[in-house]
Design a protein around this motif. Structure first.
Motif, PDB file in Angstrom:
ATOM      1  N   ALA A 241     -73.089  10.686  24.152  1.00 17.94           N
ATOM      2  CA  ALA A 241     -72.560   9.426  24.760  1.00 17.94           C
ATOM      3  C   ALA A 241     -72.971   8.319  24.073  1.00 17.94           C
ATOM      4  N   SER A 242     -73.911   8.060  23.360  1.00 23.14           N
ATOM      5  CA  SER A 242     -74.434   6.850  22.747  1.00 23.14           C
ATOM      6  C   SER A 242     -73.924   6.727  21.360  1.00 23.14           C
ATOM      7  N   MET A 243     -73.131   7.578  20.721  1.00 19.00           N
ATOM      8  CA  MET A 243     -72.666   7.485  19.659  1.00 19.00           C
ATOM      9  C   MET A 243     -71.625   6.611  19.528  1.00 19.00           C
ATOM     10  N   PRO A 244     -71.539   5.698  18.338  1.00 25.77           N
ATOM     11  CA  PRO A 244     -70.384   4.593  18.399  1.00 25.77           C
ATOM     12  C   PRO A 244     -68.862   5.203  17.888  1.00 25.77           C
ATOM     13  N   THR A 245     -68.694   6.122  17.260  1.00 26.89           N
ATOM     14  CA  THR A 245     -67.308   6.581  16.770  1.00 26.89           C
ATOM     15  C   THR A 245     -66.860   7.988  17.065  1.00 26.89           C
TER      16      THR A 245
END
Length: 277
Positions: A78-82
């Motif tokens: 969920a916290s990953m940018p891409t």
């Protein structure tokens, strides 16, 4: 010669017979090289550097990752940018894990099929049965001769894969991501248990059939459930977590205990001698 010396002599003899035949050791190296190093490395490299949305046909994978994220199975996503970060993380830390069960299964199948069945083909089993070593020592030697190389092969492949995965992931995540708890349990608990079960099953088969090919083909059927496991993991339908890995390892050890009982009951010196007639 005491039992330990006899076991060491059997292990050395069986390993020499494998290393002396290119037909035996070459497949044992090719399979880990392809499914444990080349294929995962190529996919990780492509996923970390390509614009994935331009490729199309990845909506199914992204939907699976969304489901795993919202279901709390992989909350880190969920916290990953891409999308590249999410896919690389999922590939490296989860999707390739079941492939590393195929490596010890394939290696163990080849090594164990060469044990009793190979002795029969080379007409050396009868001489082995006439030696003063006990059947217990004979089976322990055969099991260790297959278990030690298959574990070493699996662990070396895991080490190389881990180094490559960290090299490819470090520029994206800024930290060493591999291994996680799943991989540690897989390598130190499930892989040895799986190898032992496959070896005992193949010892049982190898002692009953007349040739290496027959023993190898029957033993190779064990790969089929693993392929289903890989498909389930890839589709996100069956995410293997730490508890499931612990249970799988325990189940494999339980099956090994049952197989060990059958091996000791069904493979007396007389039965082995009669099986090659």
């Amino acid at each position: 010669m005491n039992n330990r010396q006899a076991i060491r002599a059997l292990v050395r003899k069986d390993i020499r017979s494998v290393t002396a035949s290119v037909q035996l050791w070459l497949p044992m190296l090719i399979v880990p090289l392809i499914i444990g190093i080349i294929m995962p490395s190529a996919l990780l490299w492509a996923a970390s550097r390509m614009e994935l949305r331009s490729l199309g046909n990845i909506s199914f994978l992204l939907e699976s990752l969304d489901a795993l994220t919202h279901g709390g199975q992989i909350p880190q996503l969920a916290s990953m940018p891409t999308d590249n970060h999410r896919i690389v993380y999922y590939l490296a830390m989860y999707m390739f894990a079941p492939l590393f069960l195929i490596i010890p299964v394939m290696a163990s199948s080849i090594l164990t099929a060469n044990s009793f069945a190979g002795e029969k083909e080379r007409k050396t089993l009868e001489g082995l049965l006439f030696t003063p070593i006990s059947m217990d020592t004979l089976f322990k030697g055969k099991v260790l001769a297959a278990l030690i190389p298959s574990l070493l092969l699996s662990w070396v492949t895991f080490l190389i894969y881990g180094i490559i995965a960290n090299i490819l992931m470090y520029p994206m995540f800024g930290t060493l991501m591999f291994p996680n708890l799943n991989w540690i349990i897989l390598v130190v608990w499930v892989v040895p248990a799986c190898s032992l079960m496959v070896i005992l099953l193949n010892v049982l088969i190898s002692a009953k059939v007349r040739g290496f090919q027959e023993a190898y083909q029957l033993g190779g059927l064990i790969v089929l459930p693993l392929i289903a496991l890989v498909a389930g993991q890839a589709s996100g339908m069956l995410l293997i977590g730490p508890w499931m890995l612990l249970m799988i390892g325990a189940l494999l050890l339980l099956i090994s205990m049952v197989l060990l009982r059958f091996v000791t009951l069904w493979n007396s010196r007389q039965q082995l001698a009669e099986s090659q007639i």
